[in-house]
Design an enzyme around this catalytic site. Structure first.
Site, PDB file in Angstrom:
ATOM      1  N   HIS A  47      11.103  28.620 -10.863  1.00 52.98           N
ATOM      2  CA  HIS A  47      11.587  28.716 -12.243  1.00 52.98           C
ATOM      3  C   HIS A  47      10.624  27.961 -13.151  1.00 52.98           C
ATOM      4  O   HIS A  47       9.963  27.008 -12.721  1.00 52.98           O
ATOM      5  CB  HIS A  47      12.986  28.095 -12.367  1.00 52.98           C
ATOM      6  CG  HIS A  47      14.078  28.926 -11.758  1.00 52.98           C
ATOM      7  ND1 HIS A  47      15.406  28.641 -11.906  1.00 52.98           N
ATOM      8  CD2 HIS A  47      13.994  30.051 -10.996  1.00 52.98           C
ATOM      9  CE1 HIS A  47      16.129  29.557 -11.268  1.00 52.98           C
ATOM     10  NE2 HIS A  47      15.294  30.414 -10.699  1.00 52.98           N
ATOM     11  N   GLU A  49      11.024  25.775 -15.449  1.00 49.81           N
ATOM     12  CA  GLU A  49      11.247  24.328 -15.588  1.00 49.81           C
ATOM     13  C   GLU A  49      10.661  23.558 -14.403  1.00 49.81           C
ATOM     14  O   GLU A  49      10.005  22.528 -14.574  1.00 49.81           O
ATOM     15  CB  GLU A  49      12.742  24.005 -15.665  1.00 49.81           C
ATOM     16  CG  GLU A  49      13.478  24.649 -16.814  1.00 49.81           C
ATOM     17  CD  GLU A  49      14.141  25.969 -16.416  1.00 49.81           C
ATOM     18  OE1 GLU A  49      13.464  26.815 -15.789  1.00 49.81           O
ATOM     19  OE2 GLU A  49      15.314  26.165 -16.754  1.00 49.81           O
ATOM     20  N   CYS A  78      19.426  26.403 -15.068  1.00 51.61           N
ATOM     21  CA  CYS A  78      20.389  26.638 -13.986  1.00 51.61           C
ATOM     22  C   CYS A  78      20.676  25.301 -13.289  1.00 51.61           C
ATOM     23  O   CYS A  78      20.123  24.268 -13.658  1.00 51.61           O
ATOM     24  CB  CYS A  78      19.809  27.648 -12.995  1.00 51.61           C
ATOM     25  SG  CYS A  78      18.433  26.998 -12.022  1.00 51.61           S
ATOM     26  N   CYS A  81      17.412  23.610 -11.860  1.00 47.29           N
ATOM     27  CA  CYS A  81      16.520  23.031 -12.873  1.00 47.29           C
ATOM     28  C   CYS A  81      17.171  21.852 -13.585  1.00 47.29           C
ATOM     29  O   CYS A  81      16.505  20.877 -13.927  1.00 47.29           O
ATOM     30  CB  CYS A  81      16.093  24.105 -13.862  1.00 47.29           C
ATOM     31  SG  CYS A  81      15.090  25.372 -13.052  1.00 47.29           S
TER      32      CYS A  81
HETATM   33 ZN   LIG Z   1      16.350  27.257 -13.006  1.00 46.68          ZN
END
Ligand SMILES: [Zn+2]
Length: 144
Positions: A47, A49, A78, A81
């Site tokens: 991801h 992040e 999410c 993260c």
């Molecule tokens: Zn994430």
């Protein structure tokens, strides 16, 4: 800062959901940026992040502790993260669009402001929300 994250999102691989993240140090200097690369890297944890936090930690003077840092993201993080930014000791989180299905910073859960944690970043969501959401809408609309 969220505008920089939007630019990072726009650089995502065309197969990847366009989410961008940028880490700034305490003086507002950019440390690292990344786009979601789950498809490009074949990595479920890639991801934006997480990639940006990893890169920022490599160039930050204090190693993995990103104290005083700001993480700007185009989409509400999410659970993974949100957990990562708490572990990185990020001081402040700024994000664009809310993610009612998986958001872990106020939508579905609120991982970063759990009172049982001893490090709780400041949070501001909904910054440039329309622009951030439009990028995602265009991506999902284009795939249908
Ligand atoms: Zn994430």
């Amino acid at each position: 800062m969220v505008r920089a994250a939007l630019a990072a999102a726009a650089s995502a691989d065309p197969r990847d959901v366009p989410v961008g993240a940028v880490v700034f140090d305490a003086d507002g200097r950019e440390l690292a940026r990344a786009a979601n690369a789950r498809e490009a890297f074949g990595d479920p944890t890639a991801h934006a992040e997480v990639l940006a936090l990893r890169r920022a930690a490599q160039v930050h003077g204090d190693g993995w502790r990103l104290e005083g840092a700001t993480l700007a993201v185009t989409l509400e993080p999410c659970t993974m993260c949100a957990g990562a930014l708490v572990l990185a000791r990020v001081e402040r989180l700024l994000f664009g669009a809310w993610e009612p299905k998986t958001g872990a910073v106020g939508s579905l859960w609120d991982v970063v402001r759990d009172r049982r944690l001893n490090h709780r970043p400041q949070v501001r969501g909904g910054i440039l929300e329309d622009e951030c959401a439009a990028l995602l809408d265009a991506f999902f609309h284009g795939r249908r």
